[in-house]
Scaffold this motif. Sequence first.
Motif, short mmCIF file in Angstrom:
data_model
loop_
_atom_site.label_atom_id
_atom_site.label_comp_id
_atom_site.label_asym_id
_atom_site.label_seq_id
_atom_site.Cartn_x
_atom_site.Cartn_y
_atom_site.Cartn_z
N PRO A 109 -7.75 -3.36 -7.75
CA PRO A 109 -8.94 -2.50 -7.88
C PRO A 109 -9.18 -1.70 -6.60
O PRO A 109 -8.85 -2.17 -5.50
CB PRO A 109 -10.08 -3.50 -8.12
CG PRO A 109 -9.43 -4.79 -8.50
CD PRO A 109 -8.05 -4.77 -7.92
N ASP A 110 -9.73 -0.51 -6.74
CA ASP A 110 -9.99 0.35 -5.59
C ASP A 110 -10.89 -0.32 -4.55
O ASP A 110 -10.79 -0.03 -3.36
CB ASP A 110 -10.61 1.67 -6.03
CG ASP A 110 -9.61 2.55 -6.76
OD1 ASP A 110 -8.38 2.36 -6.58
OD2 ASP A 110 -10.05 3.44 -7.51
N ASP A 111 -11.78 -1.20 -4.99
CA ASP A 111 -12.71 -1.84 -4.06
C ASP A 111 -12.14 -3.12 -3.44
O ASP A 111 -12.80 -3.80 -2.67
CB ASP A 111 -14.05 -2.13 -4.73
CG ASP A 111 -13.93 -3.07 -5.93
OD1 ASP A 111 -12.79 -3.37 -6.36
OD2 ASP A 111 -14.98 -3.48 -6.45
N SER A 112 -10.89 -3.45 -3.75
CA SER A 112 -10.24 -4.63 -3.18
C SER A 112 -9.85 -4.35 -1.74
O SER A 112 -9.35 -3.27 -1.41
CB SER A 112 -9.00 -4.97 -4.01
OG SER A 112 -8.32 -6.05 -3.43
N LEU A 113 -10.06 -5.32 -0.87
CA LEU A 113 -9.74 -5.16 0.55
C LEU A 113 -8.70 -6.19 0.99
O LEU A 113 -8.90 -6.93 1.93
CB LEU A 113 -11.01 -5.30 1.40
CG LEU A 113 -12.08 -4.25 1.16
CD1 LEU A 113 -13.34 -4.57 1.95
CD2 LEU A 113 -11.56 -2.88 1.54
N GLY A 117 -3.40 3.69 -2.87
CA GLY A 117 -4.00 2.39 -3.10
C GLY A 117 -2.97 1.30 -2.96
O GLY A 117 -1.88 1.51 -2.41
N ARG A 128 0.86 -1.19 0.00
CA ARG A 128 0.00 0.00 0.00
C ARG A 128 0.88 1.23 0.00
O ARG A 128 1.81 1.35 0.79
CB ARG A 128 -0.90 0.04 1.23
CG ARG A 128 -1.70 1.36 1.35
CD ARG A 128 -2.67 1.36 2.49
NE ARG A 128 -3.68 0.34 2.36
CZ ARG A 128 -4.75 0.41 1.55
NH1 ARG A 128 -4.92 1.46 0.79
NH2 ARG A 128 -5.62 -0.57 1.51
#
Length: 92
Positions: free
Chosen positions: A59-63, A9, A4
């Motif tokens: 992807p931005d929505d990846s956690l 991101g 990160r």
Amino acid sequence: MIVRIMGEGQVRLADSHLTELNKLDNILLTEVQSGDVPAFRQTLQALLAKVRELGDPLPDDSLEPSELILPAEDATLEEVRDLLSDDGLIPG
């Protein structure tokens, strides 16, 4: 390895790139310890650019949990000093 960059991101980075990144990290550690702000700024930018170049953005929505957290490009020398360990920002 998931890396990160604070404020940007995450990227997936092959472990095989750690040796190359550690070279920049070691230079950065020396510059932080000496307080050389212009050189620190240049090396931090180079380190982050290399991570972006070698890594695959998630992807931005990846956690995904981050195994390594690097400071933002505009981080101050003092902020980076607080993040450093004896090995620098990147273990090894």
